[in-house]
Design an enzyme around this catalytic site. Structure first.
Site, PDB file in Angstrom:
ATOM      1  N   LYS A   9      34.186  12.936   1.501  1.00 53.36           N
ATOM      2  CA  LYS A   9      32.769  12.860   2.052  1.00 53.36           C
ATOM      3  C   LYS A   9      32.925  12.694   3.617  1.00 53.36           C
ATOM      4  O   LYS A   9      33.753  12.546   4.140  1.00 53.36           O
ATOM      5  CB  LYS A   9      32.089  11.415   1.562  1.00 53.36           C
ATOM      6  CG  LYS A   9      31.873  11.669  -0.041  1.00 53.36           C
ATOM      7  CD  LYS A   9      31.365  10.372  -0.616  1.00 53.36           C
ATOM      8  CE  LYS A   9      31.016  10.585  -2.027  1.00 53.36           C
ATOM      9  NZ  LYS A   9      30.335   9.281  -2.570  1.00 53.36           N
ATOM     10  N   TYR A  49      23.455  16.149  -6.610  1.00 51.94           N
ATOM     11  CA  TYR A  49      23.176  14.612  -7.016  1.00 51.94           C
ATOM     12  C   TYR A  49      22.019  14.601  -7.806  1.00 51.94           C
ATOM     13  O   TYR A  49      21.271  13.364  -7.673  1.00 51.94           O
ATOM     14  CB  TYR A  49      23.400  13.815  -6.155  1.00 51.94           C
ATOM     15  CG  TYR A  49      24.801  13.392  -5.491  1.00 51.94           C
ATOM     16  CD1 TYR A  49      25.236  12.547  -6.284  1.00 51.94           C
ATOM     17  CD2 TYR A  49      25.137  13.555  -4.179  1.00 51.94           C
ATOM     18  CE1 TYR A  49      26.741  12.257  -6.065  1.00 51.94           C
ATOM     19  CE2 TYR A  49      26.560  13.191  -3.764  1.00 51.94           C
ATOM     20  CZ  TYR A  49      27.126  12.573  -4.689  1.00 51.94           C
ATOM     21  OH  TYR A  49      28.460  12.041  -4.365  1.00 51.94           O
ATOM     22  N   ASN A 112      31.894   6.113   1.037  1.00 47.38           N
ATOM     23  CA  ASN A 112      32.711   5.551   0.220  1.00 47.38           C
ATOM     24  C   ASN A 112      33.866   6.729   0.150  1.00 47.38           C
ATOM     25  O   ASN A 112      34.574   6.551  -0.947  1.00 47.38           O
ATOM     26  CB  ASN A 112      32.283   4.913  -0.961  1.00 47.38           C
ATOM     27  CG  ASN A 112      31.396   5.944  -1.823  1.00 47.38           C
ATOM     28  OD1 ASN A 112      31.331   7.015  -1.646  1.00 47.38           O
ATOM     29  ND2 ASN A 112      30.996   5.429  -2.944  1.00 47.38           N
TER      30      ASN A 112
HETATM   31  P1  ATP Z   1      30.513   9.859  -6.859  1.00 45.15           P
HETATM   32  O1  ATP Z   1      29.607  10.067  -7.755  1.00 45.15           O
HETATM   33  O2  ATP Z   1      30.257   9.711  -5.495  1.00 45.15           O
HETATM   34  O3  ATP Z   1      32.128   9.889  -7.185  1.00 45.15           O
HETATM   35  P2  ATP Z   1      30.320   7.036  -8.296  1.00 45.15           P
HETATM   36  O4  ATP Z   1      30.484   7.856  -9.391  1.00 45.15           O
HETATM   37  O5  ATP Z   1      31.341   6.123  -7.876  1.00 45.15           O
HETATM   38  O6  ATP Z   1      30.627   7.814  -6.951  1.00 45.15           O
HETATM   39  P3  ATP Z   1      27.598   6.872  -8.552  1.00 45.15           P
HETATM   40  O7  ATP Z   1      26.749   5.952  -9.291  1.00 45.15           O
HETATM   41  O8  ATP Z   1      27.580   8.245  -9.200  1.00 45.15           O
HETATM   42  O9  ATP Z   1      28.940   6.460  -8.245  1.00 45.15           O
HETATM   43  O10 ATP Z   1      26.546   7.235  -7.208  1.00 45.15           O
HETATM   44  C1  ATP Z   1      26.998   8.288  -6.434  1.00 45.15           C
HETATM   45  C2  ATP Z   1      26.774   7.892  -4.924  1.00 45.15           C
HETATM   46  O11 ATP Z   1      25.684   7.359  -4.628  1.00 45.15           O
HETATM   47  C3  ATP Z   1      27.919   6.860  -4.526  1.00 45.15           C
HETATM   48  O12 ATP Z   1      29.462   7.473  -4.386  1.00 45.15           O
HETATM   49  C4  ATP Z   1      27.442   6.449  -3.374  1.00 45.15           C
HETATM   50  O13 ATP Z   1      27.828   7.019  -2.156  1.00 45.15           O
HETATM   51  C5  ATP Z   1      26.007   6.252  -3.864  1.00 45.15           C
HETATM   52  N1  ATP Z   1      25.464   5.158  -4.248  1.00 45.15           N
HETATM   53  C6  ATP Z   1      25.639   4.843  -5.594  1.00 45.15           C
HETATM   54  N2  ATP Z   1      25.017   3.487  -5.808  1.00 45.15           N
HETATM   55  C7  ATP Z   1      24.559   3.103  -4.502  1.00 45.15           C
HETATM   56  C8  ATP Z   1      23.675   1.919  -3.881  1.00 45.15           C
HETATM   57  N3  ATP Z   1      23.512   1.070  -4.846  1.00 45.15           N
HETATM   58  N4  ATP Z   1      23.330   1.780  -2.865  1.00 45.15           N
HETATM   59  C9  ATP Z   1      23.674   3.024  -2.057  1.00 45.15           C
HETATM   60  N5  ATP Z   1      24.456   4.101  -2.392  1.00 45.15           N
HETATM   61  C10 ATP Z   1      24.660   4.198  -3.526  1.00 45.15           C
END
Ligand code: ATP
Ligand code: MG
Length: 138
Positions: A9, A49, A112
């Site tokens: 990212k 997304y 992240n």
């Molecule tokens: P990714 O899909 O990026 O691999 P993930 O599967 O661990 O991460 P998801 O729940 O799919 O997490 O959320 C997608 C992305 O949205 C996260 O990686 C993070 O960057 C962002 N995100 C998720 N939850 C939050 C939150 N509560 N506040 C801010 N950003 C969030």
């Protein structure tokens, strides 16, 4: 062999640590079988997304993912999807285990450092979102 879609990212590309993350991926036994550095458009980030479109963080997430280049890559391994999720660590780096990419490098729950597909269905959709079969070489 299983494939998963990884994204390094913007927080990681701007800090010039894509090589360090790739080393962790390869040390974990995953093979990078496709890779490119791109700048996502707003429309691409929104579509990628789409499952989160009703979440409070959606607009911030789209803005962040388009703020700088990302590196999209296809990782291959016998259990690539779960192996990579384990290597990434939890979404919130504050709770991620030692030795994970997010514990090592992530700055916050949004910044992240990496994305990884969370199921076979999402891996198929996400790999096809960025790559055609001629670009994936194992
Ligand atoms: P990714 O899909 O990026 O691999 P993930 O599967 O661990 O991460 P998801 O729940 O799919 O997490 O959320 C997608 C992305 O949205 C996260 O990686 C993070 O960057 C962002 N995100 C998720 N939850 C939050 C939150 N509560 N506040 C801010 N950003 C969030
Ligand atoms: Mg996810």
């Amino acid at each position: 062999m299983q494939k998963t879609l990884s994204i390094i990212k913007p927080d990681a590309t701007v800090r010039n640590i894509t090589g360090k993350i790739n080393a962790m991926i390869e040390d974990a036994g995953l093979k990078i079988v496709a890779q490119k550095r791109i700048r996502l458009t707003k429309e691409q980030a929104q579509e990628f997304y789409i499952e989160h479109k009703d979440k409070a963080f959606y607009d911030d997430l789209v803005e962040y993912m388009t703020s700088a280049p990302v590196v999209v890559q296809v990782l291959e391994g016998e259990n690539a999807i779960t192996d990579y999720r384990k290597l990434m660590g939890t979404t919130n780096p504050a709770t991620a285990e030692d030795g994970t990419i997010r514990k090592t490098f992530a700055e916050s729950i949004t910044h992240n450092s990496v994305h990884g597909s969370d199921s076979e269905e999402s891996a198929a959709r996400e790999v096809n979102f960025f790559f055609n079969h001629l670009e994936i070489l194992d």
